[in-house]
Design a protein around this motif. Structure first.
Motif, PDB file in Angstrom:
ATOM      1  N   CYS A  63       6.369  20.098  27.529  1.00 22.29           N
ATOM      2  CA  CYS A  63       5.412  19.543  26.571  1.00 22.29           C
ATOM      3  C   CYS A  63       6.162  18.524  25.728  1.00 22.29           C
ATOM      4  N   THR A  65       5.351  17.589  22.490  1.00 21.91           N
ATOM      5  CA  THR A  65       5.551  18.104  21.122  1.00 21.91           C
ATOM      6  C   THR A  65       5.102  19.561  21.085  1.00 21.91           C
ATOM      7  N   VAL A  66       5.589  20.274  20.088  1.00 19.29           N
ATOM      8  CA  VAL A  66       5.270  21.701  20.044  1.00 19.29           C
ATOM      9  C   VAL A  66       4.058  21.951  19.136  1.00 19.29           C
ATOM     10  N   TYR A  69       1.387  27.332  17.028  1.00 11.86           N
ATOM     11  CA  TYR A  69       0.790  28.622  17.385  1.00 11.86           C
ATOM     12  C   TYR A  69       1.204  29.073  18.786  1.00 11.86           C
ATOM     13  N   CYS A  70       1.834  28.194  19.555  1.00  9.35           N
ATOM     14  CA  CYS A  70       1.868  28.357  21.010  1.00  9.35           C
ATOM     15  C   CYS A  70       2.624  29.600  21.488  1.00  9.35           C
ATOM     16  N   CYS A  72       2.701  30.073  24.922  1.00  8.60           N
ATOM     17  CA  CYS A  72       2.849  29.810  26.357  1.00  8.60           C
ATOM     18  C   CYS A  72       4.335  29.651  26.687  1.00  8.60           C
ATOM     19  N   GLY A 114       0.722  25.388  32.364  1.00 10.19           N
ATOM     20  CA  GLY A 114       1.927  24.985  31.643  1.00 10.19           C
ATOM     21  C   GLY A 114       2.129  25.780  30.377  1.00 10.19           C
ATOM     22  N   GLY A 115       2.888  25.135  29.521  1.00  7.61           N
ATOM     23  CA  GLY A 115       3.230  23.746  29.383  1.00  7.61           C
ATOM     24  C   GLY A 115       2.059  22.783  29.640  1.00  7.61           C
ATOM     25  N   ARG A 153      -4.345  14.988  24.898  1.00 11.36           N
ATOM     26  CA  ARG A 153      -3.426  13.996  24.328  1.00 11.36           C
ATOM     27  C   ARG A 153      -2.475  13.453  25.396  1.00 11.36           C
TER      28      ARG A 153
END
Ligand SMILES: C[S@@+](CC[C@H](N)C(=O)[O-])C[C@H]1O[C@@H](n2cnc3c(N)ncnc32)[C@H](O)[C@@H]1O
Ligand code: SF4
Length: 459
Positions: A63, A65-66, A69-70, A72, A114-115, A153
């Motif tokens: 990814c 940008t981070v 909340y992620c 994954c 993903g990602g 995005r």
């Protein structure tokens, strides 16, 4: 079956405890490193003897940008070059596994997750699909379920047309929330234009059953703000919607500590948001599929559920059951023969295994007869909210009331509390118990007493 759901705040408060999401049974917590590449190969042989179609899962971890909340499995980098050696390794993994699986087995289901799969450029995506096609029997008739996760995005209208030309026919779009303050708090700035232009492009290109992901429980969310996000989503009528409960596991996902604790909605507010979401989606004519998933009544998923043909795997709900699932790339999980298999998690370990011409297996688990029986029950309950004892007894040669005397005792309590109906024939989960299906399934989980802290709250 009836596809209704009822929001019962008392029941939810009483049962709101941590529990697994049962994308597999046993859950990945039971996988162990004693399971090796050799074990995997044996299971592939068994799987080939049994035959049947295949499901392939490809994990693209990168990814740009981070998002705070992620939860994954992702690797954050702005350096697109990182994808180059990763893809080279993936090509070799595909070739190696492709040589082991019977080439006649048709790939009915394929998923890139993903990602962010579209971190890759078109040439890279095309090469990945070409190599897959070279080593596996991909369908050319658009009749499979070939899906991809899209971060709006990281895609434009051209990307969507390209993905369609590669054979994808389903997408899910990550949205989460449109409120600018929430977007800022979670470090994910994404305009409505970006999102809706991708959806429009997908529809124009012939993608079916587009889905959108939202999350409730994010910082600064209120009932009003999330309702405004829903207004915008419902205006474009996605065929499917996932409204995930934010899984807060900061010990496991350190990036979640970037969010301001004081901005997090209280448990009571989360419940109010969920209640609003359910009410609005039902009013708009969506049906509750289960575990955060909603669909239009004429969507394939809703039809499959009514007809008793719904299944659940690591990618969520699906209409393709009998497939063994083969995972590729770091962290990917497969289900082949009588086993679950998970690949190594780190890029360097993956690289090392592939260079040594080994299968990059990190851990796995061989299922015994009891695991398979309990897994079938949990899957049936998660997908259809009812269970017919006789069908299980015939298939697994057990006497249900004897084998599951303990579970039935726990369920008796749930019956008294109004979650479900219990009869001599089976279990029917009531509309008020559907949101608590994980808790009901936990009664059948032989491992669930352990390690509860690794799971997020149910609601
Ligand atoms: C694997 S992510 C990939 C999608 C893509 N990278 C994107 O962000 O659009 C799939 C979905 O998982 C959900 N998700 C990620 N972290 C979560 C968390 N902590 N709790 C609940 N859902 C989460 C989000 O809704 C996200 O869209
Ligand atoms: S939500 Fe998607 S884009 Fe954001 S960090 Fe997670 S995987 Fe990456």
């Amino acid at each position: 079956m009836q596809q209704s759901i009822q929001f019962d705040v008392d029941l939810i408060n009483r049962y709101d405890k941590a529990g697994p999401r049962y994308t597999s049974y046993p859950t990945a917590l039971e996988f162990h490193e004693g399971f090796t590449g050799d074990d995997y190969q044996q299971q592939i042989k068994l799987s080939n003897e049994r035959g049947g179609p295949l499901s392939l899962y490809f994990h693209v971890p990168f990814c740009d940008t981070v998002c705070y909340y992620c939860a994954c499995n992702k690797i954050i980098t702005k350096n697109r070059q990182h994808a180059v050696p990763y893809l080279q390794n993936m090509h070799r993994e595909i070739a190696k596994l492709g040589a082991m699986f019977d080439k006649n087995r048709v790939v009915d289901q394929l998923h890139w997750g993903g990602g962010t799969p579209t971190f890759l450029n078109f040439e890279q995506m095309q090469a990945l699909m070409d190599v897959t096609r070279q080593h596996f029997n991909l369908r050319d008739d658009d009749g499979g379920e070939y899906s991809i996760e899209i971060d709006p995005r990281e895609a434009n209208e051209e990307t969507i047309q390209q993905l369609r030309s590669l054979g994808f026919n389903r997408i899910s779009l990550g949205v989460q929330d449109f409120d600018p303050a929430v977007q800022k708090a979670v470090n994910r700035i994404q305009t409505e234009e970006q999102t809706f232009s991708i959806l429009a492009a997908a529809r124009a290109a012939g993608f079916r059953s587009s889905s959108m992901d939202l999350i409730y429980g994010l910082p600064l969310q209120t009932v009003e703000s999330f309702s405004a996000t829903l207004d915008k989503i419902l205006a474009v009528e996605p065929e499917r919607l996932s409204v995930f409960n934010y899984a807060h596991l900061p010990a496991m996902f350190k990036v979640q500590r970037q969010m301001n604790e004081a901005d997090m909605p209280s448990a009571a507010l989360k419940l109010d948001i969920l209640q609003m979401v359910i009410q609005r989606l039902l009013e708009e004519g969506y049906v509750y599929i289960g575990m955060d998933h909603f669909a239009k009544p004429d969507d394939e998923l809703a039809i499959a559920q009514r007809e008793g043909r719904l299944y659940r795997n690591f990618q969520g709900y699906s209409t393709h059951s009998e497939c063994d699932m083969v995972g590729f790339g770091v962290t990917s999980i497969g289900r082949v023969g009588d086993a679950y298999i998970q690949n190594v998690k780190q890029l360097d370990a993956y690289d090392e295994s592939i260079k040594e011409d080994k299968l990059p297996v990190f851990k796995g688990m061989l299922l015994n007869a009891d695991d398979k029986l309990r897994g079938a029950i949990i899957s049936q309950l998660m997908c259809h909210f009812e269970l017919d004892y006789q069908r299980i007894e015939q298939e697994y040669s057990i006497v249900f009331a004897e084998y599951f005397a303990d579970a039935l005792q726990q369920l008796e309590l749930m019956k008294q509390e109004g979650l479900l109906e219990l009869s001599k024939q089976g279990i029917v989960v009531k509309p008020g118990g559907r949101l608590l299906i994980r808790n009901i399934c936990m009664a059948f989980d032989r491992y669930s007493a352990k390690k509860k802290t690794s799971f997020s709250k149910v609601i």
